[in-house]
Design a protein around this motif. Structure first.
Motif, short mmCIF file in Angstrom:
data_model
loop_
_atom_site.label_atom_id
_atom_site.label_comp_id
_atom_site.label_asym_id
_atom_site.label_seq_id
_atom_site.Cartn_x
_atom_site.Cartn_y
_atom_site.Cartn_z
N GLU A 96 24.87 72.51 179.06
CA GLU A 96 25.94 73.32 179.62
C GLU A 96 25.99 74.71 179.01
OE1 GLU A 96 28.11 72.84 182.08
OE2 GLU A 96 27.10 70.98 182.61
N LEU A 97 25.76 74.76 177.70
CA LEU A 97 25.76 76.07 177.05
C LEU A 97 24.61 76.93 177.55
CD1 LEU A 97 26.70 75.06 173.38
CD2 LEU A 97 28.14 76.23 175.06
N ASP A 98 23.45 76.30 177.77
CA ASP A 98 22.32 77.06 178.32
C ASP A 98 22.65 77.61 179.70
OD1 ASP A 98 20.87 76.57 176.03
OD2 ASP A 98 19.82 74.81 176.86
N LYS A 99 23.28 76.78 180.55
CA LYS A 99 23.64 77.24 181.89
C LYS A 99 24.68 78.36 181.81
CE LYS A 99 22.81 72.75 184.09
NZ LYS A 99 23.43 71.61 184.82
N LEU A 100 25.64 78.22 180.92
CA LEU A 100 26.67 79.25 180.80
C LEU A 100 26.09 80.57 180.33
CD1 LEU A 100 29.67 79.94 180.98
CD2 LEU A 100 29.93 79.10 178.62
N LEU A 101 25.13 80.50 179.40
CA LEU A 101 24.47 81.72 178.94
C LEU A 101 23.69 82.39 180.06
CD1 LEU A 101 23.25 80.61 175.38
CD2 LEU A 101 25.10 82.19 175.94
N GLU A 102 23.07 81.56 180.94
CA GLU A 102 22.36 82.14 182.08
C GLU A 102 23.33 82.87 183.00
OE1 GLU A 102 20.21 79.06 183.99
OE2 GLU A 102 18.79 78.76 182.35
N LEU A 103 24.54 82.32 183.17
CA LEU A 103 25.53 82.97 184.03
C LEU A 103 26.06 84.26 183.44
CD1 LEU A 103 27.66 79.88 185.21
CD2 LEU A 103 25.90 81.09 186.50
N LEU A 104 26.14 84.32 182.12
CA LEU A 104 26.74 85.49 181.46
C LEU A 104 25.75 86.60 181.18
CD1 LEU A 104 29.08 83.64 178.92
CD2 LEU A 104 29.63 84.49 181.21
N GLN A 105 24.47 86.33 181.31
CA GLN A 105 23.45 87.32 180.98
C GLN A 105 23.04 88.09 182.22
OE1 GLN A 105 20.00 85.63 179.19
NE2 GLN A 105 19.08 87.61 178.65
N ILE A 106 22.93 89.41 182.14
CA ILE A 106 22.50 90.27 183.24
C ILE A 106 21.01 90.57 183.06
CG2 ILE A 106 22.85 92.45 184.45
CD1 ILE A 106 25.64 92.56 183.30
N PRO A 107 20.17 90.22 184.07
CA PRO A 107 18.75 90.56 183.97
C PRO A 107 18.57 92.07 183.90
CG PRO A 107 19.11 88.91 185.67
CD PRO A 107 20.45 89.39 185.25
N PRO A 108 17.67 92.57 183.08
CA PRO A 108 17.50 94.04 182.91
C PRO A 108 17.11 94.74 184.20
CG PRO A 108 16.43 92.82 181.14
CD PRO A 108 16.82 91.81 182.15
N GLU A 109 16.21 94.11 185.00
CA GLU A 109 15.75 94.79 186.22
C GLU A 109 16.89 94.94 187.23
OE1 GLU A 109 14.76 90.37 186.50
OE2 GLU A 109 14.67 92.00 185.01
N TYR A 110 17.81 93.97 187.28
CA TYR A 110 18.94 94.07 188.20
C TYR A 110 19.98 95.07 187.69
CZ TYR A 110 17.00 89.84 190.30
OH TYR A 110 16.17 88.92 190.91
N GLU A 111 20.14 95.13 186.38
CA GLU A 111 21.14 96.05 185.82
C GLU A 111 20.79 97.50 186.15
OE1 GLU A 111 23.40 96.88 181.55
OE2 GLU A 111 21.61 95.60 181.67
#
Length: 863
Positions: free
Chosen positions: A315-330
């Motif tokens: 769950e923590l791994d999934k939550l971190l994926e949701l909270l992280q912005i990919p650099p190319e999209y940013e």
């Protein structure tokens, strides 16, 4: 006691007469008949009397019918008709009689029920029969039972009465036979006992086998009635002997009983020892179970903790994926370019941002995570990123749409030019706008508030383009059209018989081209803003699919109102070019309104338009209808000018003019003919009204004017009336008016030359209402001498009179082609009137000689 109806010979003869009248076969014999009262009841219950179940008088007749060696029995129910005559009501076959039940609730015992096994519905309550007394009941039932025994070999089930009493009653009351003995005074009834009729019911009480068993039992105890005490003493002695034998047997088995008791005591001791051992084993097993449960509980806690730790890491791994912005999209979301080359990256970034914001919504997230500070901070960061991207994309598109339209406006090759009719082509604009379709869809999902400025910008720019295209296209249509002002037939001045009816429909063709080119284009643009797609890349998608996504109507009335305003802005001002083309076509040829109306109606009825395009077509149809109505009103006004206080000679000029106008109007019809039919109705109605007024200027010649003009109307519209229903209706109306005018004119001519003859006939008819024909010659002025004088003055020089009548008919007639048919009608009418005159003369003056109808017909044919 009253005499039984079973002995009533008159009743028996009435029953035989009623049965004979009903049945063709007269072989049935009445064995017994009795008067009864019919009611309704149920098995085992007394009948209830009510308004629908009142007791009704009936007659029950038991009849027999010999058929070969067999004899059939019937139970007939007869009722009284209105004249007091017995007539059969129902018939039952005695072979189907299965049950005879006497109603117990009736204390008199005179009410009984008969059950038949062949009735269709056993649920219907059977009829109950009530006799006058018990004597009649027994006589009827014994008669039925005897017939069952003799001819059917058995008797039905008897309930509610003792059959032994019935047998005893049958022996005591042997039915009497009634015989007739002739005497001088007539037949007399004699009564004799029937000794041969015996009731065999008692024989059926005990069977032969049962009787033998009873005799054998009584043979063991052959005693008289007085030896009852000896029989009792004997039975007591046998009972004492049996009890002594039982006590002796018990005393012999005492040793065996003691051995059994010792065995039972030993077994009881063993059971007690076994119970003690089992209690010890049970305590040990309980302690073992408690130890095992403690071990299992500790193992389960360890396993649960291990599984929970693994799930928490996931769950923590999934939550971190949701909270992280990919650099190319940013990079794309914050400051990337919006050009076509970077559109794929921008769309992928929009997809990620949309899904990320959606995943962090409270409804899609676990309630525990919603309160985490990291989650709340990231959600706020994503919202800020969304606002930034939407603002940048909206500014870009708000500038991109006007720039794209301006480039098309500056390119003259996109519009019609002199000598070149250019159709609007938005393919390049569609291709360029299709690139941003999916981007607009994501912008709509991220922030709906930015749609209104984009929608207004696009609709305003597109309105400039479409108005320019429509203006240039309509100008080129008018310039390149070779149509000249048409010479539409008018109702003023003399009719030109050589006027051609060919048409040049160039003005209507120009309108058709305008409609064919621009209505589908406007429908596509209107549909693209009203019923949006989702950014399809197909080449057949409507204009600006991206804008279609912008213009998706919402359930919110405020958003729907904004959308309608934008659609109106997009199509505002285009109608002026259509109106100008319609007015131009009407000036060239007013009849072109028929073709234009048909084209417009075809688009409306074909459901090819919607929204504001529908409104545009409705306005065009209304404008065309108004212009055409103005033309029809002018034509009616020209017809009304012929109403002058001047005698009209010959055919009114507007009649041949109308036939030319109708021929041209039929060539313009393109679709629905409602507009043309309404015009026909209005013009022809005015024509007929004005014609009647013109004819009344000189009443002396009114019929001549009417018949000539109605004949000309029929002649000029004969071909069109065969194919146009509304003209056929007016053709028949003119035909009827023509016949009426001819009839009036012919009657006038006949009465002018044969006035005395037919006035004399009218006097005869009036007198015949009040007197017989033989009395008329004796009236003043009606004698035979007067009749001969009148006949001589009327029929002398008949050929000259007929020639004068022909010349009178010919006078004032301008249409010579109508004279032959009119003269034939005149001769026929004269002969009919003359034949009526001869019938009156034959009744009143039978001896007078008058020219016959055939002679008169020959005279008319010779002239």
């Amino acid at each position: 006691m009253a005499r039984s109806s079973a002995d009533d010979m008159e009743l028996k003869r009435a029953c035989e007469a009623g049965i004979s009248a009903k049945e063709k076969d007269h072989k049935e014999k009445v064995a017994m008949c009795l008067r009864v009262a019919k009611g309704r009841g149920a098995w085992g219950k007394a009948g209830k009397l009510g308004t629908r179940h009142m007791a009704k008088p009936r007659v029950l007749a038991v009849t027999t019918k010999a058929k070969g060696q067999r004899t059939k029995g019937f139970l007939r129910v007869l009722k009284y008709s209105h004249g007091g005559v017995l007539e059969p009501a129902k018939v039952y076959k005695i072979k189907h009689l299965s049950k005879v039940e006497v109603v117990q609730n009736d204390p008199s015992g005179c009410t009984f029920l008969l059950g038949f096994d062949n009735l269709r519905s056993q649920s219907v309550s059977p009829p109950q029969w009530t006799m006058r007394n018990k004597e009649d009941r027994n006589r009827l039932l014994m008669c039925i039972l005897n017939i069952c025994k003799e001819h059917l070999g058995g008797i039905p089930k008897v309930v509610g009465m003792d059959i032994v009493e019935m047998a005893i009653w049958a022996k005591e009351h042997t039915p009497a036979k009634v015989a007739q003995v002739s005497s001088k005074d007539g037949p007399l009834e004699s009564v004799a006992l029937d000794t041969g009729s015996q009731v065999a019911v008692e024989k059926d009480l005990v069977s032969q086998a049962e009787e033998e068993d009873i005799e054998a039992l009584l043979g063991n105890y052959v005693m008289a009635i007085g030896e009852a005490e000896a029989f009792s003493e004997r039975m007591k002695r046998e009972l004492v002997a049996l009890e002594s034998a039982n006590v002796y047997a018990l005393m012999e088995t005492e040793s065996v009983v003691e051995e059994v008791l010792q065995g039972l005591e030993i077994a009881s001791i063993c059971v007690e020892d076994m119970d003690e051992w089992l209690g010890i084993f049970n305590i040990k097993l309980r302690h073992m179970r408690e130890d095992i449960q403690s071990i299992e509980w500790r193992n389960n806690r360890l396993e649960l903790q291990s599984v929970s730790n693994v799930a928490l890491i996931d769950e923590l791994d999934k939550l971190l994926e949701l909270l992280q912005i990919p650099p190319e999209y940013e990079e794309s979301l914050t400051g990337g370019s919006m050009d076509e080359g970077n559109m794929v990256k921008n769309i992928e970034a929009c997809e990620w941002l949309t899904s990320a914001i959606k995943n962090l919504e409270a409804s899609n997230l676990d309630p525990i995570y919603v309160k985490l500070r990291a989650v709340r901070e990231k959600r706020a960061e994503f919202v800020l990123l969304k606002c930034t991207f939407v603002r940048r994309a909206s500014e870009f598109l708000r500038n991109y749409f006007p720039g794209l339209i301006d480039s098309m406006l500056n390119d003259k090759s996109n519009f019609a030019q002199r000598g070149h009719l250019q159709r609007p082509d938005h393919a390049d604009m569609r291709y360029k706008c299709r690139t941003y379709a999916r981007l607009l869809q994501f912008i709509k999902d991220l922030d709906k508030s930015c749609l209104t400025p984009l929608r207004k910008s696009y609709c305003h720019s597109l309105n400039l383009l479409i108005r320019r295209e429509a203006r240039e296209f309509s100008n080129e249509l008018r310039t390149s059209s070779k149509a000249s002002k048409s010479s539409t037939p008018l109702f003023e001045g003399p009719a030109d018989k050589n006027q051609t009816t060919s048409i040049t429909d160039s003005s209507a063709d120009a309108y058709s081209k305008m409609i064919t080119v621009f209505i589908p284009l406007l429908v596509d643009e209107n549909a693209s803003n009203s019923n949006p797609s989702t950014g399809s890349n197909s080449a057949s998608s409507s204009t600006l699919e991206a804008s279609a996504s912008i213009g998706k109507p919402s359930i919110n009335p405020a958003e729907l109102g904004v959308l309608n305003e934008c659609l109106q802005d997009m199509l505002d001002g285009i109608q002026e070019d259509f109106y100008g083309l319609v007015d131009w076509a009407f000036k060239l040829d007013p009849l072109s309104c028929i073709s234009m109306h048909g084209i417009t109606d075809r688009y409306l009825s074909g459901q090819k338009a919607d929204g504001y395009v529908q409104v545009l077509l409705d306005d065009l149809e209304t404008r065309i209808t108004i212009l055409f109505s103005r033309f029809i009103d002018d034509a009616c006004y020209q017809i009304e000018k012929y109403e002058r206080n001047v005698r009209q000679v010959g055919v009114v000029p507007y009649i041949p003019r109308f036939s030319q106008l109708a021929a041209r109007m039929e060539q313009y019809i393109n679709g629905s003919r409602d507009l043309v039919d309404q015009a026909y109705t209005k013009i022809v109605s005015i024509m007929f009204v004005i014609l009647e007024k013109i004819a009344q200027v000189e009443p002396k010649y009114a019929d001549i004017v009417l018949l000539e003009n109605y004949a000309a109307f029929q002649h000029s519209l004969y071909d069109l009336a065969n194919v146009v229903p509304i003209l056929a209706k007016f053709y028949h109306q003119a035909s009827e008016s023509y016949e009426q005018a001819c009839q009036r004119h012919i009657n006038l001519v006949i009465y002018i030359h044969f006035e005395k003859l037919f006035q004399y006939a009218r006097k005869i008819e009036e007198l015949m209402y009040n007197m017989s024909p033989e009395e008329i010659p004796f009236q003043v002025g009606m004698s035979k001498v007067e009749f001969r004088k009148m006949l001589k003055s009327s029929l002398t020089s008949l050929d000259k009179t007929i020639n004068a009548m022909y010349r009178k008919l010919q006078k004032n007639m301008t249409a010579d082609e109508l004279l032959p048919s009119l003269w034939e009608k005149c001769k026929k009418e004269f002969l009919d009137k003359y034949a009526t005159f001869l019938k009156l003369v034959s009744k009143v003056y039978p001896d007078e000689k008058v020219i016959s109808v055939n002679e008169m017909r020959d005279i008319l044919a010779a002239l």
